[in-house]
Structure formats: C-alpha cells, structure tokens
Design an enzyme around this catalytic site. Structure first.
Site, PDB file in Angstrom:
ATOM      1  N   GLU A  54      10.134  -2.832  -2.312  1.00 41.73           N
ATOM      2  CA  GLU A  54      11.057  -2.104  -1.428  1.00 41.73           C
ATOM      3  C   GLU A  54      10.607  -0.653  -1.478  1.00 41.73           C
ATOM      4  OE1 GLU A  54      13.365  -3.649   0.186  1.00 41.73           O
ATOM      5  OE2 GLU A  54      13.483  -5.543  -0.896  1.00 41.73           O
ATOM      6  N   CYS A  85      17.481   4.855   0.793  1.00 41.00           N
ATOM      7  CA  CYS A  85      16.336   4.231   1.464  1.00 41.00           C
ATOM      8  C   CYS A  85      16.715   3.783   2.867  1.00 41.00           C
ATOM      9  CB  CYS A  85      15.849   3.056   0.647  1.00 41.00           C
ATOM     10  SG  CYS A  85      17.181   1.942   0.193  1.00 41.00           S
TER      11      CYS A  85
HETATM   12  P1  NAP Z   1       8.670   6.246  -7.656  1.00 37.84           P
HETATM   13  O1  NAP Z   1       8.160   7.512  -8.165  1.00 37.84           O
HETATM   14  O2  NAP Z   1       7.752   5.313  -6.979  1.00 37.84           O
HETATM   15  O3  NAP Z   1       9.345   5.527  -8.918  1.00 37.84           O
HETATM   16  C1  NAP Z   1       9.984   4.287  -8.795  1.00 37.84           C
HETATM   17  C2  NAP Z   1       9.961   3.581 -10.123  1.00 37.84           C
HETATM   18  O4  NAP Z   1       8.624   3.228 -10.452  1.00 37.84           O
HETATM   19  C3  NAP Z   1      10.462   4.419 -11.296  1.00 37.84           C
HETATM   20  O5  NAP Z   1      11.196   3.593 -12.171  1.00 37.84           O
HETATM   21  C4  NAP Z   1       9.170   4.886 -11.951  1.00 37.84           C
HETATM   22  O6  NAP Z   1       9.317   5.196 -13.318  1.00 37.84           O
HETATM   23  C5  NAP Z   1       8.322   3.657 -11.769  1.00 37.84           C
HETATM   24  N1  NAP Z   1       6.903   3.866 -11.884  1.00 37.84           N
HETATM   25  C6  NAP Z   1       6.182   4.981 -11.577  1.00 37.84           C
HETATM   26  N2  NAP Z   1       4.874   4.741 -11.806  1.00 37.84           N
HETATM   27  C7  NAP Z   1       4.769   3.474 -12.255  1.00 37.84           C
HETATM   28  C8  NAP Z   1       3.677   2.649 -12.677  1.00 37.84           C
HETATM   29  N3  NAP Z   1       2.422   3.092 -12.645  1.00 37.84           N
HETATM   30  N4  NAP Z   1       3.944   1.402 -13.098  1.00 37.84           N
HETATM   31  C9  NAP Z   1       5.196   0.931 -13.125  1.00 37.84           C
HETATM   32  N5  NAP Z   1       6.275   1.664 -12.751  1.00 37.84           N
HETATM   33  C10 NAP Z   1       6.049   2.912 -12.314  1.00 37.84           C
HETATM   34  O7  NAP Z   1       9.871   6.434  -6.654  1.00 37.84           O
HETATM   35  P2  NAP Z   1      11.186   7.300  -6.851  1.00 37.84           P
HETATM   36  O8  NAP Z   1      10.793   8.723  -6.771  1.00 37.84           O
HETATM   37  O9  NAP Z   1      11.999   6.838  -8.004  1.00 37.84           O
HETATM   38  O10 NAP Z   1      11.989   6.847  -5.550  1.00 37.84           O
HETATM   39  C11 NAP Z   1      11.806   7.449  -4.308  1.00 37.84           C
HETATM   40  C12 NAP Z   1      11.216   6.499  -3.327  1.00 37.84           C
HETATM   41  O11 NAP Z   1      11.793   5.207  -3.420  1.00 37.84           O
HETATM   42  C13 NAP Z   1      11.480   6.946  -1.920  1.00 37.84           C
HETATM   43  O12 NAP Z   1      10.269   7.091  -1.283  1.00 37.84           O
HETATM   44  C14 NAP Z   1      12.285   5.835  -1.276  1.00 37.84           C
HETATM   45  O13 NAP Z   1      11.932   5.533   0.016  1.00 37.84           O
HETATM   46  C15 NAP Z   1      12.030   4.683  -2.147  1.00 37.84           C
HETATM   47  N6  NAP Z   1      13.222   3.842  -2.202  1.00 37.84           N
HETATM   48  C16 NAP Z   1      13.202   2.649  -1.565  1.00 37.84           C
HETATM   49  C17 NAP Z   1      14.305   1.824  -1.620  1.00 37.84           C
HETATM   50  C18 NAP Z   1      14.316   0.480  -0.952  1.00 37.84           C
HETATM   51  O14 NAP Z   1      15.230  -0.292  -1.200  1.00 37.84           O
HETATM   52  N7  NAP Z   1      13.347   0.159  -0.136  1.00 37.84           N
HETATM   53  C19 NAP Z   1      15.424   2.222  -2.334  1.00 37.84           C
HETATM   54  C20 NAP Z   1      15.409   3.443  -2.957  1.00 37.84           C
HETATM   55  C21 NAP Z   1      14.283   4.246  -2.887  1.00 37.84           C
HETATM   56  P3  NAP Z   1       9.578   6.703 -13.827  1.00 37.84           P
HETATM   57  O15 NAP Z   1      10.854   7.135 -13.208  1.00 37.84           O
HETATM   58  O16 NAP Z   1       9.657   6.528 -15.298  1.00 37.84           O
HETATM   59  O17 NAP Z   1       8.409   7.490 -13.358  1.00 37.84           O
END
Ligand code: NAP
Length: 516
Positions: A254, A293
């Site tokens: 997602e 999102c």
């Molecule tokens: P993110 O930086 O991609 O982080 C998401 C999750 O992934 C966090 O728990 C992060 O951990 C983890 N993560 C980061 N690098 C990783 C790796 N190499 N391996 C495994 N896990 C890893 O995103 P965010 O800043 O939290 O969220 C913002 C984005 O999410 C926005 O772009 C939004 O569009 C999207 N979003 C989508 C939805 C949906 O339902 N489609 C819902 C909400 C948000 P850490 O926090 O420990 O770095």
C-alpha cells in the site's frame, strides 16, 4: 527518558545500539527513545512458527474472532490514554486521534463478527462446487486454507493504531501469527496497543518490533507473507529484497496515491451533492494534516464552476485554526516529523512553479499556542491550474500534507476518467454527480485505475463517511503507483493470508470439507 521495548519471543526487551528519539511534533520535545538493534529476530520468527502457529491452528474462525473482539474492547477501555499519546506523538487533534484509534477498534470488531459468522470450520469455500466428471459424483471445489508461515507487517507513521489493527485482524482471523513493525517516529501508540493486547493473546500470536527494521526481512522463508504500508521508494526496496525474491514471499504493498475528486457537470455548489463535494475536499485536506493515504490531492471541476470552487475551498480552509492539537479550538496540528515537513515544502515549491496560488502561499503560518519557532507546521495550501492533465508536479508527485490543487475541465466523463488514470493508479477517487449516464461512463473508464470509486450524490449525502474513510467491508488498496495491493474488503482481506487450493474428488466428500 523512556526507552520503548519491543515484544519479541515472549518477552519485552529494549534492544541495544544507538538510539532514535520520538518527538512531539508540536513542541519538538523528546518523548521517548528506541534502540536501533540488538534484537534476536531469528528467535522471534521461531517463536511465531512454533508457538504462534500451533495456537492458531488449534482454533476455529469463531474462536479467533472472539480474540479480536477482546482486542477491540481493550482499545475502548484505554481510549483516552491512547488519544493522549496520539496527540503528543503524532501531532493529532483529538478528532484525528479518534479517527485512527476508533478506526482500529471498529475494524477489529468487524472481523470479530465475521469470525463468528465463519463459524467452526477451518477451510473457506471459494465459490460454488463444480461438476468436473461425467456425472455429478465427480466434483471440484476451490478452498482457502491457512498458510503455514509468519505474517510480517510494516506500517506507516500516519495511522499507528488503525494500521496495526487492520492488518492484525485479517491475519489472525485467517490463522497466521504476526510480527508487526510500526513506523518509528509515531510508535508510542502502537507500543501501548501491544502492551494492552499481549495478555489477551496466546503466546507467539503477536510480536512487535519497535525501531528500524534492521535484518527483519532476512528471516523470511517460503510460506511467509509481508504486508507493507509506506512510501514507494521503500516499497521498491522490499520488492527486490533477496529473501522475498528467493522464497517467492507474498508481498502486499500500500503506497503513494494521487487521489482525485471530480465534480460532475450537473452539480450546483449549492445542492446537496455540491455541499458534500466541498465538505469532502476540505476535510481531506486538513484531517490528520492531510497525512492520509486516501486524501484528495487533485480536484477537477467544470470550467463554469472553477472560480466558485476555488473561492469556496479558500473560504472554508481560511477559517481553520492551526496550532497545538491538544487545544480544543485547534482543528489542524503539525506534520508528524521534520522530514515530512521538508518533503511537503518541497512539494509545494514544485507545484508553485506550475500552478496558480489560491490560498496559503508556501504554507508558512504562525500556529496557535506553540512556542515561537517550534513544531513541524505547514498551513493548508490550495493551488489551481487550467491545464490539469499536463501539470507534471500535480500528477507525478504525492505531497503528503494539507495541499490540494483545483483543475478545470469541460465536464466530459471520459476526460474525468482519464484524469484519474493520469495519477498512474490510486487508492480511491471520487465523483459527485446525480446524472446516472455520466456516472456510468466515468466508472467504466476510471475503475481500472482505482482500488475504490466513491460516488457522491444528493441521495447518499446525508449518510456519507467521505472517500477518505477506509471501511473494513470494502477493499483498500490500488493499482500502479498505489502499490497494487489489496487489504480488507470483508472476507477478501483473509485471502492474502491463506492459500487457494482446488480440490478434486467425490462431490459429497468435498461438500463435507467445506461444511455443506
Ligand atoms: P516509509 O518511510 O516508506 O516507511 C514505512 C515503513 O517502512 C516504516 O515502518 C519504516 O520504518 C519501514 N521501513 C523503512 N525502510 C525499510 C526497509 N528497508 N525495510 C523494511 N522496512 C522499512 O513511509 P512513511 O514515511 O512511514 O509513510 C509515508 C508514505 O506512506 C506516504 O508516501 C503515503 O502515501 C504512504 N502511505 C500509504 C498508505 C496506504 O494505505 N496505501 C497509508 C499510509 C501511508 P521506520 O519508521 O523505522 O523507518
């Protein structure tokens, strides 16, 4: 300073290594710290594969549903405490916090009830029996069976409660043990939820990793699944992770989404459908400071109403009090982190180079009740364009904050659908019209590009939760840019955690297996 513990292989432990701070995005005060490593993740996976899987294998759908019901009750019992944590750590207003926390509880309750309905079986029938032989004696039946593996959940920062609960509800009801990893920046709410849930669940069924993922995914093997919510660049890393590739690990993503809201040519702003459209756009811009999102990023309106819509949105947004989200008079808080604030500012600058200003300038504001110079605040920003289809910054980049752009179009349903498609795949888009022919043309062409289409009209306006609310009974996910994933959707939400198997044999045996 509180050092947050992870719950792994049956014990709470703080890990070791360098520390990361969790801050209050309003005051920048440090609230807690997490250690960035030192956990025995191999032991956590073994615990899930042995204790967790054994416990769930011995339970019917109804019994697993009872567990989910208990988790929902635990949230209700600690609701005020959880709301306070979300206000402090997420920059949520009380309303934003309730949206996340109550959304988690509602989703758990929904799947608790579904478990009761699915009853005492352990297989789910997929469709009707099929005659595959010369006579009705020789039959076929597709079924869903519990997968033997671990469900790894990686969640985004914006919904620490709902994100944990919606994934957990489906996995547990399907019968898979879970290792859940909340986003570090806003982990306080998920951490408290895990503390509440732990005594209510059998050993090994839910584990929580607080802090960076580290080597989490290196322990995956065949039969495991990963459900990820977050940004598209992290999603790309996961898609090519060696263990995911090597073992064909099922991966649900997602990710980003450029959701559109379209006003049909038949709708007057003063009508019920018009009022619904304006309310939905303004709510989605400002609820959770636009960090949803499903929020509306792109607005498309007929040329004849373009100026009126820009003015109506500007008027409504201008009255919203922004500042310390713990104050009752404040309706919009800060962004969750300094990095998000910087990303949103960069997105506004990109849009500013290609669109006209309607409201909010660069997003600079003086927040109410906040020490000078503190907090990750960006005010609501409205932009406009008369050539929405050609505007690359609008259609190619998600600005994850309180920012929307209004574009003008002829009113043609085909163009409206093409505009949805221009976002390269979204979680949800909405269209507001009472003209059924227009709606039919729009839906046929837009549906391949959206996980959900919300059809606003005068008749449903009084009952509408708005496009930004994800319902457990309807699919959440979307094609293309949105990641290509599917979550929720009632019983469909269980399928990711189960294996579909075609059974072939004596029709009466097949019938008995699915409880017929
Ligand atoms: P993110 O930086 O991609 O982080 C998401 C999750 O992934 C966090 O728990 C992060 O951990 C983890 N993560 C980061 N690098 C990783 C790796 N190499 N391996 C495994 N896990 C890893 O995103 P965010 O800043 O939290 O969220 C913002 C984005 O999410 C926005 O772009 C939004 O569009 C999207 N979003 C989508 C939805 C949906 O339902 N489609 C819902 C909400 C948000 P850490 O926090 O420990 O770095």
């Amino acid at each position: 300073m509180q050092l947050l513990a992870s719950y792994l292989h049956g014990t709470w432990s703080t890990g070791s290594g360098s520390r990361t701070a969790l801050v209050n995005p309003t005051t920048e005060e440090v609230l807690a710290e997490v250690s960035t490593g030192g956990h025995d993740l191999a032991a956590a996976f073994a615990h899930a594969r042995e204790a967790g899987a054994r416990e769930l294998a011995g339970m019917t759908f109804a019994q697993r549903g009872t567990l989910l019901g208990a988790l929902a009750k635990a949230i209700h019992g600690a609701r005020e405490e959880l709301i306070a944590l979300a206000v402090a750590n997420g920059g949520n207003t009380r309303g934003d916090a309730k949206f996340d926390i109550d959304g988690g509880a509602v989703t758990l309750s929904y799947y608790a009830e579904l478990g009761g309905k699915l009853g005492t079986g352990t297989l789910l029938a997929d469709g009707e029996p099929i005659q595959v032989g010369r006579t009705a004696r020789m039959g076929g039946q597709h079924v869903w069976a519990r997968r033997r593996g671990v469900a790894v959940h990686v969640n985004a920062f914006n919904f620490p409660a709902w994100g944990l609960c919606e994934k957990l509800a489906c996995a547990l009801l399907a019968g898979m043990p879970v290792i859940s990893k909340p986003a570090t920046a806003t982990a306080l709410v998920a951490h408290r939820l895990a503390q509440l849930f732990e005594p209510l669940l059998p050993k090994g069924v839910l584990q929580l990793l607080i802090g960076p993922a580290g080597s989490l995914l290196d322990h995956l093997r065949a039969g495991d699944v990963v459900a990820f919510t977050g940004g598209s660049s992290t999603a790309r890393t996961l898609r090519t992770h060696p263990k995911i590739v090597e073992h064909g690990v099922r991966l649900n993503i997602e990710a980003d989404s450029l959701n559109a809201a379209i006003l049909g040519p038949d709708v007057d702003l003063g009508s019920e459908a018009g009022a619904l459209f304006l309310a939905d756009v303004v709510r989605d811009m400002t609820q959770k400071t636009g960090q949803k999102c499903t929020a509306i990023r792109r607005v498309l309106v007929p040329e004849a109403r373009f100026k009126d819509v820009c003015e109506a949105i500007r008027e409504r947004v201008a009255t919203i009090a922004i500042g310390d989200p713990s104050r009752e008079d404040v309706r919009m808080g800060p962004l969750a982190t300094a990095a998000q604030r910087d990303d949103v500012r960069a997105g506004i600058a990109r849009l500013a180079a290609a669109t006209e200003a309607v409201h909010g300038g660069t997003g600079d504001i003086t927040p109410v009740g906040v020490p000078a110079g503190k907090g990750f605040f960006v005010g609501p920003v409205v932009r406009s364009t008369t050539s929405p289809m050609d505007c690359a910054p609008l259609n190619d980049h998600e600005v994850f904050g309180p920012v929307s752009t209004v574009g003008a179009y002829s009113g043609d349903a085909g163009f409206a659908a093409a505009f949805v498609a221009r976002g390269d795949g979204c979680l949800v888009s909405s269209a507001y019209s009472d003209d059924r022919d227009w709606v039919a043309s729009f839906v046929g062409a837009a549906a391949p590009w959206a996980g959900r289409l919300y059809l606003g009209s005068s008749k449903m306006a009084s009952q509408s939760p708005g496009p930004g609310t994800v319902l457990p009974s309807l699919l959440h996910g979307g094609p293309g840019r949105a990641g290509g994933g599917e979550e929720l959707g009632g019983e469909r939400g269980l399928h990711f955690y189960m294996q579909r198997c075609a059974l072939e044999g004596d029709a009466s045996v097949l019938k008995s297996l699915v409880g017929g």
